[in-house]
Design a protein around this motif. Structure first.
Motif, PDB file in Angstrom:
ATOM      1  N   SER A 156       1.709  -1.370  -0.018  1.00  0.00           N
ATOM      2  CA  SER A 156       0.223   0.113  -0.172  1.00  0.00           C
ATOM      3  C   SER A 156       0.954   1.372  -0.410  1.00  0.00           C
ATOM      4  O   SER A 156       1.855   1.690   0.236  1.00  0.00           O
ATOM      5  N   PRO A 157       0.953   2.397  -0.490  1.00  0.00           N
ATOM      6  CA  PRO A 157       1.074   3.384  -0.306  1.00  0.00           C
ATOM      7  C   PRO A 157       1.059   4.307   0.347  1.00  0.00           C
ATOM      8  O   PRO A 157      -0.069   4.029   1.862  1.00  0.00           O
ATOM      9  N   THR A 161      -3.322   6.388   2.108  1.00  0.00           N
ATOM     10  CA  THR A 161      -3.876   5.504   2.919  1.00  0.00           C
ATOM     11  C   THR A 161      -4.361   5.710   4.029  1.00  0.00           C
ATOM     12  O   THR A 161      -3.164   6.600   4.989  1.00  0.00           O
ATOM     13  N   ARG A 162      -5.210   4.970   4.471  1.00  0.00           N
ATOM     14  CA  ARG A 162      -5.880   5.490   6.156  1.00  0.00           C
ATOM     15  C   ARG A 162      -5.155   4.092   6.682  1.00  0.00           C
ATOM     16  O   ARG A 162      -5.191   3.099   6.230  1.00  0.00           O
ATOM     17  N   LEU A 176      -4.019   7.291  11.259  1.00  0.00           N
ATOM     18  CA  LEU A 176      -3.088   7.820  10.559  1.00  0.00           C
ATOM     19  C   LEU A 176      -3.426   8.148   9.149  1.00  0.00           C
ATOM     20  O   LEU A 176      -2.995   7.428   8.844  1.00  0.00           O
ATOM     21  N   THR A 177      -2.900   9.396   8.796  1.00  0.00           N
ATOM     22  CA  THR A 177      -3.141   9.123   7.159  1.00  0.00           C
ATOM     23  C   THR A 177      -1.681  10.366   6.858  1.00  0.00           C
ATOM     24  O   THR A 177      -2.066  11.992   7.252  1.00  0.00           O
ATOM     25  N   ALA A 259      -3.191  -0.942   6.302  1.00  0.00           N
ATOM     26  CA  ALA A 259      -3.786   0.087   5.579  1.00  0.00           C
ATOM     27  C   ALA A 259      -5.719  -0.735   5.589  1.00  0.00           C
ATOM     28  O   ALA A 259      -6.244  -1.633   5.681  1.00  0.00           O
ATOM     29  N   ALA A 260      -6.451   0.608   5.731  1.00  0.00           N
ATOM     30  CA  ALA A 260      -7.698   0.413   5.809  1.00  0.00           C
ATOM     31  C   ALA A 260      -8.193  -0.178   4.311  1.00  0.00           C
ATOM     32  O   ALA A 260      -8.262   0.354   3.481  1.00  0.00           O
ATOM     33  N   ARG A 261      -9.399  -1.077   4.251  1.00  0.00           N
ATOM     34  CA  ARG A 261      -9.725  -1.421   2.665  1.00  0.00           C
ATOM     35  C   ARG A 261     -11.322  -0.907   2.799  1.00  0.00           C
ATOM     36  O   ARG A 261     -12.058  -0.504   3.685  1.00  0.00           O
TER      37      ARG A 261
END
Length: 261
Positions: A156-157, A161-162, A176-177, A259-261
């Motif tokens: 994930s970047p 990304t949350r 965190l974002t 990472a949240a999806r």
């Protein structure tokens, strides 16, 4: 994909196996001189698979963020059900997979995550599973017809990304974002909203003095928030591995997130 990884992947690279059939008889070659080589078969082991969903008793459940599975070529399986990490022995025979003697951590997460985790763990522990790989997708099917659907994990970047915080324990809804354009980070530390400058360079993130709201929450959330604030006003190393982020500050504070999806 904008990859932000600065440390080697811990998972093994998938290796394609080229299968070349024997010539059955003179003149069996394809027209045009083709060799008739079979399409490379995708392996199940040595790949980190993200768990996307589970179908149990006809009901499909979205897997918790961060649920994943790696079937090691050394006979060990590792992963996460979504809240708790696990390790098990694994036996593969053709398209058959069996996980045995799982050992798990004993963390407690919120009710919805634990519900999804229960569905994932139940399906993976249901005895012999039939595996079916199509491209970067894997489906594991139990003898009763329940299924676990997975996809090959990609990094994930870091930015955009949350990242839902999983460690330290008790972080609750902390997330965190990172915003590349603004050079900032925002989110929640478990109780209070946070904003700070964030400069990313050469595998390090320098975080400025945090700006926090002033709410008071239960003790466990405040304790976790206190630990998370130690990341700020300093520099931390970071590493992204698939959907997992690890931040380690100079003062020894380690924060893990998915990472949240």
């Amino acid at each position: 994909m904008d990859r932000q990884k600065h440390t080697p992947r811990r998972t093994l690279a998938a290796v394609a196996v080229l299968v070349v059939p024997f010539a059955a008889a003179c003149g069996s070659e394809e027209a045009g001189g083709g060799s008739g080589a079979a399409e490379a078969e995708r392996p199940v082991t040595g790949v980190r698979w993200s768990v996307d969903s589970v179908t149990v008793d006809g009901a499909t459940h979205r897997a918790p963020d961060g649920a994943h599975l790696t079937l090691g070529e050394d006979g060990r399986a590792t992963g996460s059900y979504g809240c708790n990490l696990f390790e098990a022995r694994v036996r593969t025979d053709g398209d058959r997979v069996r996980l045995m003697d799982p050992e798990t951590t004993l963390r407690a997460c919120d009710e919805q995550v634990m519900k999804g985790e229960s569905a994932v763990s139940r399906a993976l522990a249901a005895g012999e599973l039939k595996s079916d790989v199509e491209g970067d997708r894997l489906t594991l099917t139990t003898a009763s017809g329940d299924t676990v659907r997975l996809s090959e994990a990609q990094d994930s970047p870091l930015h955009g990304t949350r990242w839902n915080v999983t460690t330290p324990d008790g972080a609750g809804r902390a997330h965190l974002t990172f915003d590349k354009k603004r050079g900032a980070v925002s989110g929640n530390l478990g109780c209070n909203q946070v904003n700070a400058d964030a400069t990313v360079r050469d595998g390090h993130i320098t975080l400025g003095v945090p700006s926090l709201t002033r709410m008071m929450c239960e003790d466990s959330l405040m304790d976790a928030e206190k630990a998370l604030t130690k990341l700020f006003n300093g520099t931390a190393t970071y590493a992204v591995d698939a959907d997992a982020l690890t931040l380690t500050s100079e003062n020894g504070t380690e924060v893990r997130a998915v990472a949240a999806r």
